[in-house]
Design a protein around this motif. Structure first.
Motif, PDB file in Angstrom:
ATOM      1  N   LEU A  40      31.411  59.110 -49.224  1.00 49.57           N
ATOM      2  CA  LEU A  40      31.838  57.775 -48.826  1.00 49.57           C
ATOM      3  C   LEU A  40      30.920  56.700 -49.384  1.00 49.57           C
ATOM      4  O   LEU A  40      31.365  55.624 -49.780  1.00 49.57           O
ATOM      5  N   GLN A  41      29.644  56.985 -49.450  1.00 51.28           N
ATOM      6  CA  GLN A  41      28.685  56.012 -49.969  1.00 51.28           C
ATOM      7  C   GLN A  41      28.987  55.666 -51.428  1.00 51.28           C
ATOM      8  O   GLN A  41      28.904  54.505 -51.830  1.00 51.28           O
ATOM      9  N   ARG A  42      29.363  56.666 -52.218  1.00 51.18           N
ATOM     10  CA  ARG A  42      29.700  56.391 -53.627  1.00 51.18           C
ATOM     11  C   ARG A  42      30.928  55.492 -53.730  1.00 51.18           C
ATOM     12  O   ARG A  42      30.988  54.597 -54.566  1.00 51.18           O
ATOM     13  N   ARG A  43      31.900  55.732 -52.870  1.00 49.76           N
ATOM     14  CA  ARG A  43      33.119  54.927 -52.901  1.00 49.76           C
ATOM     15  C   ARG A  43      32.904  53.539 -52.304  1.00 49.76           C
ATOM     16  O   ARG A  43      33.607  52.593 -52.648  1.00 49.76           O
ATOM     17  N   LEU A  44      31.952  53.433 -51.385  1.00 52.86           N
ATOM     18  CA  LEU A  44      31.659  52.167 -50.726  1.00 52.86           C
ATOM     19  C   LEU A  44      31.323  51.078 -51.728  1.00 52.86           C
ATOM     20  O   LEU A  44      31.832  49.960 -51.638  1.00 52.86           O
TER      21      LEU A  44
ATOM     22  N   GLN B  36      33.579  47.786 -51.984  1.00 49.96           N
ATOM     23  CA  GLN B  36      32.946  46.538 -51.577  1.00 49.96           C
ATOM     24  C   GLN B  36      32.936  45.529 -52.728  1.00 49.96           C
ATOM     25  O   GLN B  36      33.093  44.328 -52.502  1.00 49.96           O
ATOM     26  N   ALA B  37      32.778  45.997 -53.944  1.00 48.62           N
ATOM     27  CA  ALA B  37      32.848  45.099 -55.103  1.00 48.62           C
ATOM     28  C   ALA B  37      34.258  44.527 -55.242  1.00 48.62           C
ATOM     29  O   ALA B  37      34.431  43.362 -55.609  1.00 48.62           O
ATOM     30  N   GLU B  38      35.254  45.339 -54.915  1.00 47.56           N
ATOM     31  CA  GLU B  38      36.651  44.913 -55.003  1.00 47.56           C
ATOM     32  C   GLU B  38      37.022  43.944 -53.875  1.00 47.56           C
ATOM     33  O   GLU B  38      37.851  43.052 -54.066  1.00 47.56           O
TER      34      GLU B  38
END
Length: 95
Positions: free
Chosen positions: A10-14, A18-20
């Motif tokens: 989840l941290q990698r996808r966060l 969050q940038a999006e």
């Protein structure tokens, strides 16, 4: 099968989500990612109590993030039932 609420995944996808969507609080992004990774997210929903335990984050904080997501139309929150303060988070058909 990998754990859909695995904090490292989840941290990698966060970072990407969050940038999006920089308007979302970082915890709300984490909760949204956890809901999206759940197989039950479109059917019975994901319990905020279970998410709290799996992520090691206080339930009140998860509920606050869930309220932010619901207000923004990202999820639908319904009571989990009984005397529990838990919610079931369900992705709308448009997510």
């Amino acid at each position: 099968m990998p754990d859909p609420l695995d904090p490292q995944a989840l941290q990698r996808r966060l970072v990407a989500l969050q940038a999006e969507h920089p308007e979302l609080d970082p915890l709300a992004v984490l909760v949204l990612l956890a809901v999206r990774q759940s197989d039950a997210a479109r059917e019975s929903g994901v319990s905020t109590a279970l998410m709290s335990r799996r992520l090691g984050i206080e339930h009140a904080l998860i509920r606050r993030a869930a309220a932010e997501l619901e207000a923004g139309g990202w999820v639908t929150a319904t009571p989990a039932g009984g005397a529990s303060p838990a919610l079931r988070l369900i992705l709308p058909a448009t997510c």
